[in-house]
Design an enzyme around this catalytic site. Structure first.
Site, PDB file in Angstrom:
ATOM      1  CG  ASP A  27      -1.782   1.271   1.277  1.00  0.00           C
ATOM      2  OD1 ASP A  27      -2.489   1.541   0.290  1.00  0.00           O
ATOM      3  OD2 ASP A  27      -1.722   2.009   2.272  1.00  0.00           O
ATOM      4  CB  SER A  28       0.184   4.702  -1.031  1.00  0.00           C
ATOM      5  OG  SER A  28      -1.045   4.810  -0.339  1.00  0.00           O
ATOM      6  CB  CYS A  90      -2.892   0.945  -2.530  1.00  0.00           C
ATOM      7  SG  CYS A  90      -2.974   2.694  -2.911  1.00  0.00           S
ATOM      8  CD  GLU A 170      -2.161   8.635   6.415  1.00  0.00           C
ATOM      9  OE1 GLU A 170      -1.130   9.240   6.714  1.00  0.00           O
ATOM     10  OE2 GLU A 170      -2.216   7.740   5.557  1.00  0.00           O
ATOM     11  CB  CYS A 204     -10.182   5.465  -0.381  1.00  0.00           C
ATOM     12  SG  CYS A 204      -8.694   6.103   0.437  1.00  0.00           S
ATOM     13  CG  HIS A 206      -6.759   6.370   4.391  1.00  0.00           C
ATOM     14  ND1 HIS A 206      -6.024   5.648   3.493  1.00  0.00           N
ATOM     15  CD2 HIS A 206      -5.872   7.049   5.158  1.00  0.00           C
ATOM     16  CE1 HIS A 206      -4.743   5.882   3.700  1.00  0.00           C
ATOM     17  NE2 HIS A 206      -4.619   6.735   4.697  1.00  0.00           N
TER      18      HIS A 206
HETATM   19  N1  DGL Z   1      -4.224   3.816  -0.140  1.00  0.00           N
HETATM   20  C1  DGL Z   1      -4.812   4.830  -0.980  1.00  0.00           C
HETATM   21  C2  DGL Z   1      -6.058   4.253  -1.665  1.00  0.00           C
HETATM   22  O1  DGL Z   1      -6.623   3.262  -1.243  1.00  0.00           O
HETATM   23  C3  DGL Z   1      -5.175   6.077  -0.182  1.00  0.00           C
HETATM   24  C4  DGL Z   1      -3.968   6.876   0.282  1.00  0.00           C
HETATM   25  C5  DGL Z   1      -3.203   7.526  -0.856  1.00  0.00           C
HETATM   26  O2  DGL Z   1      -3.724   8.449  -1.498  1.00  0.00           O
HETATM   27  O3  DGL Z   1      -2.076   7.105  -1.091  1.00  0.00           O
HETATM   28  O4  DGL Z   1      -6.461   4.790  -2.659  1.00  0.00           O
END
Ligand code: DGL
Length: 288
Positions: A27-28, A90, A170, A204, A206
């Protein structure tokens, strides 16, 4: 959570059975830990490696080319650990990079979160009217709109980028008036009062943290769906089909890699994981 022994085994030159090899989850940043958690609960005997690219998060506001480049670097790093499967946990990275990763790593099982999330939304919808909320890049790339269209061609999809929800999650501001006002502002563009969606897809990593607020704002009749559980089921199915499910009865090991600010990764990651991260299991790495 057991400490990870896979690296030790590699160092000792031990040969692992294919099924004992770890699943690499990318993931990012910390958001993919919601997917990690779902996989960990569904497949407790699997060895899991998680890589969060905290040095370059967020991906959601970047260009497709940059997201692809970063995701490929991270995926290549995970393959150094002899993984049997790569999970792009992600949405943004899946949307930009999945087909490219499948061709770059033809011998590896590769899964993303978009197809399972879209399938879960299509299964949940009663009238074929689905709202999708995600990052800018995911909405712009239309990955969810296309995936839903493939499964339910007659579905109506309304999509909205909800950029501010990422930093709010976050920061741990997942309830209270600030989060509620921000969510309300975004949702008001999807739920206008006329022929509203019956299902809201959280596209997403989050956004599952805002589930309570979102349900309160949409009302109880709207079904809220996220891709974490559906992705975990897909991972199990793909491993089973490839005869790669770990047969060991021992609990699987967990190792986390982060590319910046290990302390923040552990603190924020704990919110997403729902438990403290084991200090010994978190390592700082450099993707350059
Ligand atoms: N993990 C990213 C997603 O699910 C969200 C966070 C980001 O923008 O890197 O799209």
């Amino acid at each position: 959570m057991s400490n990870y022994s896979f690296e030790a085994a590699l160092r000792k030159g031990q040969v692992l059975q294919n099924s004992e090899k770890p699943i690499g989850i990318f993931d990012s940043g910390v958001g993919g830990l919601t997917v990690f958690k779902a996989i960990s609960e569904l497949l407790p005997n699997e060895n899991l490696l998680y890589l969060g690219d905290t040095a370059r998060v967020p991906y959601g506001t970047r260009s497709r080319e940059t997201i692809r480049k970063y995701t490929e670097m991270a995926a290549a790093r995970l393959t150094d650990y002899n993984i049997k499967m790569l999970v792009i946990a992600c949405n943004t990275a899946t949307s930009a990079s999945l087909p490219g990763l499948e061709s770059r790593f033809p011998d590896l099982l590769v899964a993303g979160v978009i197809e399972p999330g879209a399938a879960a939304a299509c299964a949940a919808t009663s009238r074929g009217h689905i709202g999708v909320i995600a990052t800018e890049a995911t909405i712009r790339g239309q990955a969810y709109q296309k995936a839903i269209g493939r499964i339910l061609p007659k579905a109506t999809v309304v999509a909205k980028a909800c950029t501010l929800l990422v930093p709010l999650a976050e920061e741990g501001w997942i309830d209270g008036p600030i989060a509620e006002n921000v969510a309300q502002k975004y949702l008001s563009e999807i739920f206008t009062g006329a022929d509203d969606p019956d299902t809201l897809l959280l596209g997403c990593t989050h956004f599952p943290l805002f589930r309570n607020i979102l349900q309160k704002l949409t009302g109880p009749a709207v079904r809220i769906v996220d891709s974490a559980l559906a992705t975990a089921s897909l991972v199990r199915e793909m491993l089973a089909q490839a005869c790669l499910l770990n047969q060991s009865a021992a609990p699987g090991s967990r190792q986390f890699f982060t590319t910046d600010n290990r302390e923040r990764f552990m603190a924020t990651g704990g919110h997403f994981l729902g438990e403290l991260m084991p200090d010994a299991g978190v390592r700082l790495i450099n993707l350059q």
